[in-house]
Design a protein around this motif. Structure first.
Motif, PDB file in Angstrom:
ATOM      1  N   LYS A 158       0.767  -1.250   0.000  1.00  0.00           N
ATOM      2  CA  LYS A 158       0.179  -0.118   0.083  1.00  0.00           C
ATOM      3  C   LYS A 158       0.798   1.242  -0.001  1.00  0.00           C
ATOM      4  CE  LYS A 158      -3.898  -2.001   2.172  1.00  0.00           C
ATOM      5  NZ  LYS A 158      -4.891  -1.984   3.474  1.00  0.00           N
ATOM      6  N   GLY A 159       2.134   1.339   0.220  1.00  0.00           N
ATOM      7  CA  GLY A 159       3.087   1.993   0.229  1.00  0.00           C
ATOM      8  C   GLY A 159       2.901   3.193   1.374  1.00  0.00           C
ATOM      9  N   LYS A 160       2.436   2.248   2.414  1.00  0.00           N
ATOM     10  CA  LYS A 160       2.383   3.114   3.787  1.00  0.00           C
ATOM     11  C   LYS A 160       3.691   3.005   4.563  1.00  0.00           C
ATOM     12  CE  LYS A 160      -1.275   1.915   6.242  1.00  0.00           C
ATOM     13  NZ  LYS A 160      -2.523   1.105   7.087  1.00  0.00           N
ATOM     14  N   GLY A 161       3.833   4.439   5.348  1.00  0.00           N
ATOM     15  CA  GLY A 161       5.185   4.276   6.146  1.00  0.00           C
ATOM     16  C   GLY A 161       5.733   5.456   6.254  1.00  0.00           C
ATOM     17  N   ILE A 162       6.891   5.406   6.695  1.00  0.00           N
ATOM     18  CA  ILE A 162       7.806   6.653   6.938  1.00  0.00           C
ATOM     19  C   ILE A 162       8.957   6.626   5.913  1.00  0.00           C
ATOM     20  CG2 ILE A 162       9.172   8.248   8.432  1.00  0.00           C
ATOM     21  CD1 ILE A 162       8.034   6.882  10.833  1.00  0.00           C
ATOM     22  N   ARG A 163       9.056   7.374   4.883  1.00  0.00           N
ATOM     23  CA  ARG A 163      10.026   7.484   3.945  1.00  0.00           C
ATOM     24  C   ARG A 163      10.905   8.711   3.760  1.00  0.00           C
ATOM     25  NH1 ARG A 163       6.488   6.301  -1.402  1.00  0.00           N
ATOM     26  NH2 ARG A 163       5.271   5.138   0.194  1.00  0.00           N
ATOM     27  N   TYR A 164      11.913   8.764   3.167  1.00  0.00           N
ATOM     28  CA  TYR A 164      12.887  10.203   2.727  1.00  0.00           C
ATOM     29  C   TYR A 164      11.895  10.770   1.819  1.00  0.00           C
ATOM     30  CZ  TYR A 164      16.551   7.775   5.382  1.00  0.00           C
ATOM     31  OH  TYR A 164      17.189   7.118   6.490  1.00  0.00           O
ATOM     32  N   VAL A 165      11.977  12.160   1.652  1.00  0.00           N
ATOM     33  CA  VAL A 165      11.360  12.769   0.554  1.00  0.00           C
ATOM     34  C   VAL A 165      12.245  12.399  -0.730  1.00  0.00           C
ATOM     35  CG1 VAL A 165      10.978  15.016  -0.108  1.00  0.00           C
ATOM     36  CG2 VAL A 165      10.869  14.880   2.216  1.00  0.00           C
ATOM     37  N   GLY A 166      11.364  12.151  -1.556  1.00  0.00           N
ATOM     38  CA  GLY A 166      11.897  11.581  -2.849  1.00  0.00           C
ATOM     39  C   GLY A 166      12.394  10.324  -3.169  1.00  0.00           C
ATOM     40  N   GLU A 167      12.006   9.410  -1.889  1.00  0.00           N
ATOM     41  CA  GLU A 167      12.540   7.959  -1.952  1.00  0.00           C
ATOM     42  C   GLU A 167      11.292   7.395  -2.921  1.00  0.00           C
ATOM     43  OE1 GLU A 167      12.896   4.229   0.937  1.00  0.00           O
ATOM     44  OE2 GLU A 167      12.438   6.054   1.927  1.00  0.00           O
ATOM     45  N   PHE A 168      11.843   6.341  -3.804  1.00  0.00           N
ATOM     46  CA  PHE A 168      10.934   5.722  -4.464  1.00  0.00           C
ATOM     47  C   PHE A 168      10.733   4.513  -3.799  1.00  0.00           C
ATOM     48  CE2 PHE A 168      10.301   2.353  -7.847  1.00  0.00           C
ATOM     49  CZ  PHE A 168       8.925   2.789  -8.324  1.00  0.00           C
TER      50      PHE A 168
END
Length: 178
Positions: A158-168
């Motif tokens: 689902k793509g949920k979570g904490i990611r870096y800005v711009g991380e694919f």
């Protein structure tokens, strides 16, 4: 083959470098960083430039040469400009907020997760879905941001979570019925 170790590091205005054996201290307008380097790599400070040299050409010394120069360069950039990592939260109900100097994350657990910044680090939550970690040490900023990200790493369905800005985040297809 990389030759990054031979590149000179130019010291900006207002940066001081002090050496005490293998221990190097870099002082600038944002603060002061100290690090101990290997005795295999020699360091020469000539006016506003710093050069690194290696005595041998074996693979370990070559790797140490480039690493030493890169670490020193990061110290210089840190005390002049500083470093920052930006994170974003994606998911329904996921939010970040500051309570005093603590970062409080609500990311789908039964309890809020709290982070207290270490000395020399600054945390901001400009909106409910973004976090900015900044400081003068690239290593500490990256480590703290990685620990925040590991609280709820992005999942591929689902793509949920904490990611870096711009991380694919590569998405996967879920199960299909018969």
């Amino acid at each position: 083959m990389s030759r990054i170790g031979y590149k000179e590091v130019v010291l900006p205005e207002g940066v001081e470098v002090k050496r005490d054996g293998n221990t190097v201290t870099v002082k600038g307008q944002k603060g002061e960083l100290t690090r101990e380097f290997s005795d295999q790599i020699s360091m020469e400070v000539e006016g506003k430039t710093v050069k690194f040299d290696r005595p041998a050409d074996d693979n370990k010394t070559k790797a140490l040469h480039g690493t030493t120069r890169a670490l020193f360069h990061n110290m210089v950039v840190g005390v002049t400009e500083g470093f920052k990592k930006e994170l974003e939260l994606q998911g329904v109900g996921y939010r970040a907020q500051m309570k005093g100097n603590k970062l409080v994350l609500n990311v789908g657990y039964s309890h809020p997760v709290e982070f207290i910044p270490e000395d020399g680090l600054k945390i901001e939550a400009p909106s409910a879905t973004s976090i900015i970690v900044s400081g003068i040490s690239k290593e500490e900023v990256g480590d703290f941001a990685a620990r925040i990200r590991l609280t709820r790493a992005p999942e591929p369905y689902k793509g949920k979570g904490i990611r870096y800005v711009g991380e694919f985040v590569r998405r996967k297809e879920g199960k299909t019925g018969k």
